[in-house]
Design an enzyme around this catalytic site. Structure first.
Site, PDB file in Angstrom:
ATOM      1  N   LYS A 205       0.825  -1.207   0.000  1.00 15.33           N
ATOM      2  CA  LYS A 205       0.000   0.000   0.000  1.00 15.33           C
ATOM      3  C   LYS A 205       0.866   1.266   0.000  1.00 15.33           C
ATOM      4  CE  LYS A 205      -3.644  -2.425  -0.342  1.00 15.33           C
ATOM      5  NZ  LYS A 205      -4.150  -3.402   0.524  1.00 15.33           N
TER       6      LYS A 205
HETATM    7  C1  LIG Z   1      -5.257  -4.454   0.774  1.00 16.29           C
HETATM    8  C2  LIG Z   1      -6.725  -4.322   0.795  1.00 16.29           C
HETATM    9  C3  LIG Z   1      -7.493  -4.655   1.931  1.00 16.29           C
HETATM   10  C4  LIG Z   1      -6.926  -5.382   3.102  1.00 16.29           C
HETATM   11  O1  LIG Z   1      -5.944  -4.731   3.787  1.00 16.29           O
HETATM   12  P1  LIG Z   1      -5.161  -5.532   4.929  1.00 16.29           P
HETATM   13  O2  LIG Z   1      -4.447  -4.465   5.671  1.00 16.29           O
HETATM   14  O3  LIG Z   1      -4.239  -6.480   4.225  1.00 16.29           O
HETATM   15  O4  LIG Z   1      -6.174  -6.247   5.754  1.00 16.29           O
HETATM   16  C5  LIG Z   1      -8.831  -4.367   1.932  1.00 16.29           C
HETATM   17  N1  LIG Z   1      -9.436  -3.828   0.865  1.00 16.29           N
HETATM   18  C6  LIG Z   1      -8.755  -3.532  -0.262  1.00 16.29           C
HETATM   19  C7  LIG Z   1      -9.487  -2.899  -1.401  1.00 16.29           C
HETATM   20  C8  LIG Z   1      -7.387  -3.794  -0.336  1.00 16.29           C
HETATM   21  O5  LIG Z   1      -6.716  -3.541  -1.477  1.00 16.29           O
END
Ligand SMILES: *Cc1c(COP(=O)(O)O)cnc(C)c1O
Length: 408
Positions: A205
């Site tokens: 992210k």
């Molecule tokens: C990465 C992601 C998540 C989950 O995030 P985590 O921190 O790994 O639980 C949820 N929704 C979307 C759209 C994502 O891309």
């Protein structure tokens, strides 16, 4: 010797870790306190200030943040939660975890986000929440989503055990903002646009703590944000009413378990990385935006065949998490071929996302992709190009050269 362009290898999204990041984590490692403590609390406060919301609780994932939001509201069996099929599984898995029913509605024809009009049509007396997703960092149409909720307020039915929801007297809006830290809509930041907002700090992210997440909220009807925060903390630590740090105070050994909560708190090691990344986050966003604009320019030779939407205008500011390129005439098979061709030229691409009804866990439950034609078309025509702060302008040009060669 300089590497020739033809031998370039472009990774998709490696983490951006600076010396300052490493030193910040080292400091925690050397401090004698490595799990949730003062650094996590500071990260919460700085995030709250950055997005303009009363409280933020940091956790070990966005998934945990979304699930805790549903738990706080006591959403479960017999309840429906509306979400988009065009997302990562986390957005809908949490609905299943709490025993509620995911109701998918298709995306809007002009983008990748959920269609507020379809949401409005899908709201029933059982609907308790909407989980909308700011795909690629571009905010959903929050005014329209709120209008849809208010429009259907008359359908809202109170249920015992759902005190906060009953106080609200309407469906609650939960934003899966895993992609949209730093984005804004009509001058308000992602994090302050919904009743609850979940950020992800997973390794790929925009801002990372390795694994991590945060839940943002203001007061809900009669419940102050501090009271909500205390409940989130209980949920994140087994329902234990004294956390590890307060237990270290002299004589403070006794605690109680108020209910069987989860274990999903954020460590100070992770928070230190997050805090350090947050200090330069606006710079990272500017870099992402510049690279995105470069992609748009470089893709000019394919104008008419590809779309890479411009994601900044008067009312919208994207967080430029993903560069989603759509090929208007492509089928799923041709798109898959393109991904292989690009990989053989050293360019790592991806598909965001395989809509959930295509995946076993959801098709087994009877969801069918034929019910979401817009999501299917988007999915079959899209690839995500590499977009990260380590990417150079030359690499962007290289990626586009390979792309043009493959498409022609
Ligand atoms: C990465 C992601 C998540 C989950 O995030 P985590 O921190 O790994 O639980 C949820 N929704 C979307 C759209 C994502 O891309």
């Amino acid at each position: 010797m300089m590497r020739t362009k033809s031998r370039m290898k472009i990774p998709f999204s490696p983490p951006d870790i600076t010396l300052a990041d490493r030193l910040a984590v080292m400091k925690v490692l050397e401090s004698g306190w490595i799990t949730t403590g003062a650094v996590a609390k500071q990260f919460e406060q700085e995030l709250a200030r950055y997005v303009g919301v009363e409280r933020v609780a940091v956790l070990n994932s966005a998934t945990a943040a979304l699930e805790i939001a549903l738990r706080l509201l006591n959403i479960g069996e017999g309840d429906e939660v509306i979400t988009t099929p065009y997302t990562y599984a986390a957005s809908a898995n949490v609905i299943l975890h709490v025993g509620a029913t995911p109701v998918f509605v298709d995306i809007a024809s002009d983008g990748f986000n959920i269609d507020p009009h379809a949401v409005e049509r899908a709201i029933t007396a059982r609907t308790k929440a909407i989980i909308c997703v700011d795909i690629a960092g571009y905010p959903c149409d929050y005014h329209e989503l709120k209008r849809a909720i208010n429009e259907k307020k008359g359908l809202f039915v109170e249920k015992t055990g759902q005190a906060w929801l009953n106080d609200l007297g309407r469906v609650v809006l939960i934003a899966d903002a895993a992609h949209s830290l730093g984005a804004s809509y009509h001058g308000q930041c992602s994090g302050a646009l919904a009743d609850f907002t979940a950020f992800s700090f997973h390794a790929v992210k925009n801002l990372t703590t390795g694994e991590g997440g945060a839940l943002c909220f203001n007061a809900i009807a009669n419940t102050p944000s501090q009271a909500i925060y205390e409940q989130v903390m209980l949920w994140s630590l087994h329902g234990q009413n004294r956390d590890a740090l307060s237990k270290t105070r002299l004589g403070q050994w006794r605690y109680d378990i108020m209910f069987a909560g989860y274990k999903c708190n954020m460590t100070d090691m992770a928070a230190a990385l997050g805090l350090s990344q947050l200090q330069r986050y606006e710079e990272s966003l500017a870099k992402r935006k510049a690279l995105y604009e470069l992609y748009q320019q470089a893709l000019q030779p394919l104008a008419g065949q590809v779309q890479l939407p411009m994601w900044d205008d008067l009312h919208y500011r994207s967080a430029y998490h993903l560069a989603l390129v759509s090929f208007s005439e492509y089928t799923e098979e041709r798109r898959d071929e393109l991904i292989e061709q690009l990989a053989s030229k050293g360019v790592a691409t991806n598909v965001h996302f395989q809509p959930l009804p295509m995946l076993t866990a959801y098709s087994d439950r009877g969801y069918s992709m034929t019910d979401y034609p817009k999501a299917y078309t988007r999915y079959s025509q899209v690839i995500s190009l590499p977009l990260h702060t380590g990417l150079s302008p030359e690499q962007v040009e290289f990626v586009v050269e390979q792309l043009v060669a493959c498409v022609k």
